[in-house]
Design a protein around this motif. Sequence first.
Motif, mmCIF file in Angstrom:
data_model
loop_
_atom_site.group_PDB
_atom_site.id
_atom_site.type_symbol
_atom_site.label_atom_id
_atom_site.label_comp_id
_atom_site.label_asym_id
_atom_site.label_seq_id
_atom_site.Cartn_x
_atom_site.Cartn_y
_atom_site.Cartn_z
ATOM 1 N N GLU A 123 15.790 70.337 32.631
ATOM 2 C CA GLU A 123 14.485 69.761 32.973
ATOM 3 C C GLU A 123 13.478 70.109 31.878
ATOM 4 O O GLU A 123 13.433 71.246 31.413
ATOM 5 N N HIS A 124 12.679 69.117 31.465
ATOM 6 C CA HIS A 124 11.633 69.332 30.474
ATOM 7 C C HIS A 124 10.341 68.713 30.993
ATOM 8 O O HIS A 124 10.282 67.503 31.257
ATOM 9 N N LYS A 125 9.347 69.535 31.175
ATOM 10 C CA LYS A 125 8.048 69.101 31.680
ATOM 11 C C LYS A 125 8.185 68.303 32.974
ATOM 12 O O LYS A 125 7.573 67.256 33.158
ATOM 13 N N GLY A 126 9.026 68.834 33.881
ATOM 14 C CA GLY A 126 9.179 68.240 35.201
ATOM 15 C C GLY A 126 10.095 67.042 35.272
ATOM 16 O O GLY A 126 10.252 66.438 36.345
ATOM 17 N N GLU A 127 10.747 66.696 34.167
ATOM 18 C CA GLU A 127 11.627 65.530 34.134
ATOM 19 C C GLU A 127 13.022 65.944 33.656
ATOM 20 O O GLU A 127 13.151 66.724 32.717
ATOM 21 N N ILE A 128 14.054 65.407 34.307
ATOM 22 C CA ILE A 128 15.416 65.691 33.884
ATOM 23 C C ILE A 128 15.708 64.892 32.620
ATOM 24 O O ILE A 128 15.576 63.671 32.598
ATOM 25 N N VAL A 129 16.123 65.598 31.554
ATOM 26 C CA VAL A 129 16.339 64.935 30.266
ATOM 27 C C VAL A 129 17.797 64.981 29.808
ATOM 28 O O VAL A 129 18.188 64.199 28.933
ATOM 29 N N SER A 130 18.603 65.881 30.371
ATOM 30 C CA SER A 130 20.029 65.957 30.038
ATOM 31 C C SER A 130 20.788 66.318 31.308
ATOM 32 O O SER A 130 20.284 67.087 32.139
ATOM 33 N N ALA A 131 21.995 65.770 31.435
ATOM 34 C CA ALA A 131 22.745 65.972 32.673
ATOM 35 C C ALA A 131 24.239 65.963 32.428
ATOM 36 O O ALA A 131 24.746 65.164 31.629
ATOM 37 N N VAL A 132 24.938 66.838 33.152
ATOM 38 C CA VAL A 132 26.396 66.896 33.122
ATOM 39 C C VAL A 132 26.889 67.098 34.549
ATOM 40 O O VAL A 132 26.394 67.973 35.266
ATOM 41 N N VAL A 133 27.846 66.291 34.973
ATOM 42 C CA VAL A 133 28.583 66.517 36.217
ATOM 43 C C VAL A 133 30.062 66.455 35.844
ATOM 44 O O VAL A 133 30.552 65.407 35.413
ATOM 45 N N TYR A 134 30.758 67.571 36.021
ATOM 46 C CA TYR A 134 32.161 67.637 35.613
ATOM 47 C C TYR A 134 33.063 67.736 36.840
ATOM 48 O O TYR A 134 33.006 68.702 37.597
ATOM 49 N N ASP A 135 33.869 66.717 37.033
ATOM 50 C CA ASP A 135 34.889 66.696 38.084
ATOM 51 C C ASP A 135 36.130 67.354 37.498
ATOM 52 O O ASP A 135 36.978 66.695 36.881
ATOM 53 N N ALA A 136 36.236 68.656 37.681
ATOM 54 C CA ALA A 136 37.311 69.417 37.027
ATOM 55 C C ALA A 136 38.706 69.021 37.498
ATOM 56 O O ALA A 136 39.615 68.891 36.671
ATOM 57 N N PRO A 137 38.951 68.833 38.808
ATOM 58 C CA PRO A 137 40.314 68.482 39.218
ATOM 59 C C PRO A 137 40.820 67.179 38.598
ATOM 60 O O PRO A 137 42.021 67.026 38.369
ATOM 61 N N LYS A 138 39.918 66.238 38.339
ATOM 62 C CA LYS A 138 40.320 64.951 37.761
ATOM 63 C C LYS A 138 40.018 64.872 36.262
ATOM 64 O O LYS A 138 40.280 63.842 35.645
ATOM 65 N N ASP A 139 39.445 65.920 35.719
ATOM 66 C CA ASP A 139 39.054 65.973 34.306
ATOM 67 C C ASP A 139 38.180 64.772 33.924
ATOM 68 O O ASP A 139 38.415 64.106 32.913
ATOM 69 N N GLU A 140 37.153 64.529 34.730
ATOM 70 C CA GLU A 140 36.186 63.479 34.427
ATOM 71 C C GLU A 140 34.831 64.126 34.140
ATOM 72 O O GLU A 140 34.253 64.768 35.015
ATOM 73 N N MET A 141 34.357 63.956 32.928
ATOM 74 C CA MET A 141 33.081 64.512 32.496
ATOM 75 C C MET A 141 32.045 63.397 32.438
ATOM 76 O O MET A 141 32.095 62.517 31.583
#
Length: 262
Positions: free
Chosen positions: A108-126
């Motif tokens: 988060e930068h100045k109240g706004e999300i600017v970078s994001a990662v969601v990693y589904d490890a069992p399926k290896d989906e980034m």
Amino acid sequence: MQGSANLNLMIKAARKAARSLIKDFREVENLQVSAKGPGDFVTKADQEAERIIKEDLLGARPTYGWLGEETGARAGEDPTRRWIVDPLDGTTNFLHGIPHWSVSIALEHKGEIVSAVVYDAPKDEMFYAEKGAGCWLNDNRRLRVSGRRHLHESLFCTGVPFGAQKTLPATLKDLSLMMPGSAGMRRSGSAALDLAWVAAGRYEGFWQRELKAWDMAAGMLLIKEAGGMVEGIREGQDPLESGSILAANDQIFGQLTKMMRG
């Protein structure tokens, strides 16, 4: 996508934490579990994953703030930036040996999300995104929300309240409105992955109440960068502050909000 230094740091931290989680997931019956409340568990695996992520992110960016599910909030010397982390979203699935859980990291930068990662490890989906740079899956697949335009052909996902949560009546009302006119409903157990799947076009929409910022922060940016829309369930709500989120592709969003807010 060629990501920023921060995004690459987030991806590496997510993968490192996931390696630790996968090891414990394979021995799930041996995990030592303590109950935080009915249906809401914390494991040593969860705590270790957050330690790994925190060590890597704050080690590289020591002035940033922090908000994590297991270790709470910490103000940083730089008041404009903070990491928002859920080291294991889908803990109950994890504990039951269900391979549907994720690591979620947002900046988060100045109240706004600017970078994001969601990693589904069992399926290896980034799944990952940066503001203005699109939403991506693994090395080079750009994601777009679904193009479906009608509720009757749309698949939706939500979360069902458990334990001491208070929003079961509202959720049952939502389901009674949505189920007759849609192609189906799903309840997966990981809000971060639900949002990522909306971004990937697998679901047309998602809503839920009583979430925490770390459940939603990364997924919100994924959807926006994939061309979708995100608001609170009630008009004017900030999802991160209210814990209430409504997200859908740009074709369905208006119909969904009309139904939910009507």
